[in-house]
Write a protein that holds these residues in place. Structure first.
Motif, mmCIF file in Angstrom:
data_model
loop_
_atom_site.group_PDB
_atom_site.id
_atom_site.type_symbol
_atom_site.label_atom_id
_atom_site.label_comp_id
_atom_site.label_asym_id
_atom_site.label_seq_id
_atom_site.Cartn_x
_atom_site.Cartn_y
_atom_site.Cartn_z
ATOM 1 N N VAL A 30 -6.801 -2.160 14.178
ATOM 2 C CA VAL A 30 -6.783 -0.747 13.773
ATOM 3 C C VAL A 30 -5.977 -0.584 12.486
ATOM 4 N N ALA A 31 -4.839 -1.272 12.407
ATOM 5 C CA ALA A 31 -3.995 -1.182 11.215
ATOM 6 C C ALA A 31 -4.747 -1.675 9.984
ATOM 7 N N LYS A 32 -5.485 -2.784 10.123
ATOM 8 C CA LYS A 32 -6.241 -3.317 8.987
ATOM 9 C C LYS A 32 -7.318 -2.338 8.536
ATOM 10 N N THR A 33 -8.014 -1.718 9.482
ATOM 11 C CA THR A 33 -9.054 -0.738 9.133
ATOM 12 C C THR A 33 -8.450 0.444 8.382
ATOM 13 N N LEU A 34 -7.303 0.919 8.840
ATOM 14 C CA LEU A 34 -6.636 2.034 8.173
ATOM 15 C C LEU A 34 -6.195 1.656 6.761
ATOM 16 N N LEU A 35 -5.681 0.443 6.597
ATOM 17 C CA LEU A 35 -5.261 -0.014 5.266
ATOM 18 C C LEU A 35 -6.451 -0.104 4.319
ATOM 19 N N ASP A 36 -7.586 -0.598 4.830
ATOM 20 C CA ASP A 36 -8.797 -0.666 3.999
ATOM 21 C C ASP A 36 -9.211 0.735 3.554
ATOM 22 N N GLU A 37 -9.137 1.706 4.462
ATOM 23 C CA GLU A 37 -9.522 3.085 4.138
ATOM 24 C C GLU A 37 -8.582 3.676 3.088
ATOM 25 N N ILE A 38 -7.290 3.406 3.218
ATOM 26 C CA ILE A 38 -6.318 3.922 2.245
ATOM 27 C C ILE A 38 -6.570 3.310 0.880
ATOM 28 N N ASP A 39 -6.807 1.984 0.838
ATOM 29 C CA ASP A 39 -7.095 1.318 -0.438
ATOM 30 C C ASP A 39 -8.336 1.919 -1.103
ATOM 31 N N ASP A 40 -9.388 2.155 -0.305
ATOM 32 C CA ASP A 40 -10.618 2.740 -0.846
ATOM 33 C C ASP A 40 -10.360 4.129 -1.413
ATOM 34 N N THR A 41 -9.562 4.932 -0.712
ATOM 35 C CA THR A 41 -9.247 6.288 -1.176
ATOM 36 C C THR A 41 -8.457 6.245 -2.474
ATOM 37 N N LEU A 42 -7.467 5.355 -2.544
ATOM 38 C CA LEU A 42 -6.661 5.240 -3.757
ATOM 39 C C LEU A 42 -7.497 4.765 -4.939
ATOM 40 N N ASP A 43 -8.408 3.808 -4.694
ATOM 41 C CA ASP A 43 -9.278 3.338 -5.770
ATOM 42 C C ASP A 43 -10.177 4.468 -6.270
ATOM 43 N N VAL A 102 0.837 -1.202 0.000
ATOM 44 C CA VAL A 102 0.000 0.000 0.000
ATOM 45 C C VAL A 102 0.874 1.255 0.000
ATOM 46 N N ARG A 103 1.987 1.227 0.734
ATOM 47 C CA ARG A 103 2.905 2.374 0.726
ATOM 48 C C ARG A 103 3.408 2.625 -0.693
ATOM 49 N N GLY A 104 3.705 1.543 -1.427
ATOM 50 C CA GLY A 104 4.143 1.712 -2.809
ATOM 51 C C GLY A 104 3.091 2.399 -3.660
ATOM 52 N N ARG A 105 1.820 2.031 -3.469
ATOM 53 C CA ARG A 105 0.729 2.681 -4.205
ATOM 54 C C ARG A 105 0.615 4.150 -3.824
ATOM 55 N N GLU A 136 2.996 6.157 -2.620
ATOM 56 C CA GLU A 136 4.129 6.920 -3.149
ATOM 57 C C GLU A 136 4.026 7.107 -4.662
ATOM 58 N N ALA A 137 3.294 6.214 -5.342
ATOM 59 C CA ALA A 137 3.125 6.328 -6.791
ATOM 60 C C ALA A 137 1.919 7.189 -7.175
ATOM 61 N N THR A 138 1.246 7.760 -6.166
ATOM 62 C CA THR A 138 0.065 8.601 -6.417
ATOM 63 C C THR A 138 0.346 9.996 -5.885
ATOM 64 N N PRO A 139 0.950 10.866 -6.692
ATOM 65 C CA PRO A 139 1.291 12.216 -6.230
ATOM 66 C C PRO A 139 0.047 12.988 -5.801
ATOM 67 N N GLY A 140 0.206 13.734 -4.699
ATOM 68 C CA GLY A 140 -0.878 14.594 -4.242
ATOM 69 C C GLY A 140 -1.981 13.900 -3.474
ATOM 70 N N CYS A 141 -1.816 12.618 -3.153
ATOM 71 C CA CYS A 141 -2.890 11.919 -2.436
ATOM 72 C C CYS A 141 -2.893 12.227 -0.935
ATOM 73 N N ASN A 142 -1.763 12.743 -0.416
ATOM 74 C CA ASN A 142 -1.659 13.145 0.998
ATOM 75 C C ASN A 142 -1.954 11.993 1.968
ATOM 76 N N LEU A 143 -1.530 10.796 1.599
ATOM 77 C CA LEU A 143 -1.805 9.627 2.434
ATOM 78 C C LEU A 143 -0.569 9.090 3.153
#
Length: 245
Positions: A56-69, A26-29, A31-38
């Motif tokens: 908590v970590a899993k919930t945060l990862l799900d939220e980041i994935d949803d935002t990136l999608d 997810v960190r790779g995604r 860093e590859a998305t400029p301006g996402c502020n994540l």
């Protein structure tokens, strides 16, 4: 048979490894998305993992994935809108009504499907497929023959006419590619876009694609309707809330 169960410590280590690996992807995604502020949020995930707060970590990862999608879908929609604007501007410059339908389509699988009684497709789905078919036919016509057919005044083609035809076909192919990207981005697969290309573009029938299996052909038709619904959104042809399809 002896069943070996993991100890509590082993289970914790396994879950930490699984979430750590996911966090790295997810960190790779991010860093590859400029301006996402994540980046702060992914740093928070990594901190939660160090504290073994896995839920908590899993919930945060799900939220980041949803935002990136969501950002990916918006980018695809923006590219599609730009490609369609370019297509419309080029057609307007040539004095052609935008997306004139039906001029270059031979009897094919798509035409057969739309002629079935009772109707298997909605009016919006048919209009969407017609628009795709006309775009595909125009975008894949031979450049010189296309220019010759459009040269109503007769005589030899000018360099400007040949270049204009090539420019128009390029814009049409961009629109088709953007529609494919929109569908693939929404589904995570090229399958539905491929069905749209095969049936509305190349003229295959659902039965041909299903290997002459009637049951599978019916399933192909269902998938095609989904593809047409997504393409209608991409083309901004979907009916508004409360309007009939």
């Amino acid at each position: 048979m002896t069943t070996i169960k993991a100890t509590a410590a082993q289970s914790i280590a396994l879950e930490r490894r699984r979430l750590t690996d996911r966090a790295a992807l997810v960190r790779g995604r991010v860093e590859a998305t400029p301006g996402c502020n994540l980046l702060p949020k992914i740093a928070n995930v990594e901190n939660r993992l160090r504290l073994m707060q896995f839920a908590v970590a899993k919930t945060l990862l799900d939220e980041i994935d949803d935002t990136l999608d969501g950002l990916r879908r918006k980018a695809a929609e923006s590219e599609l809108a730009q490609a369609i604007r370019q297509q419309d501007e080029l057609l307007a410059e040539r004095g052609v009504e935008t997306f004139e339908v039906g001029a270059v389509r031979a009897r094919d699988g798509w035409q057969w499907l739309t002629s079935r009684k009772p109707a298997r497709l909605s009016a919006v789905q048919i209009a969407t497929g017609d628009r795709y078919a006309a775009l595909h036919a125009s975008a894949h016509r031979d450049g010189l023959s296309t220019s010759a057919n459009d040269n109503a005044g007769g005589g030899d083609l000018t360099v400007q006419q040949v270049m204009a035809a090539a420019e128009l076909r390029h814009a049409q192919r961009q629109v088709l590619a953007a529609v494919h990207a929109h569908i693939a981005g929404a589904t995570g697969s090229d399958r539905l876009a491929g069905l749209l290309e095969a049936i509305c573009g190349r003229g295959a029938t659902p039965r041909q694609l299903a290997g002459n299996d009637d049951r599978r052909a019916a399933a192909v038709e269902v998938e095609l309707r989904l593809a047409l619904d997504m393409a209608s959104v991409a083309f901004k042809m979907a009916p508004r809330m409360g309007e009939a399809a």
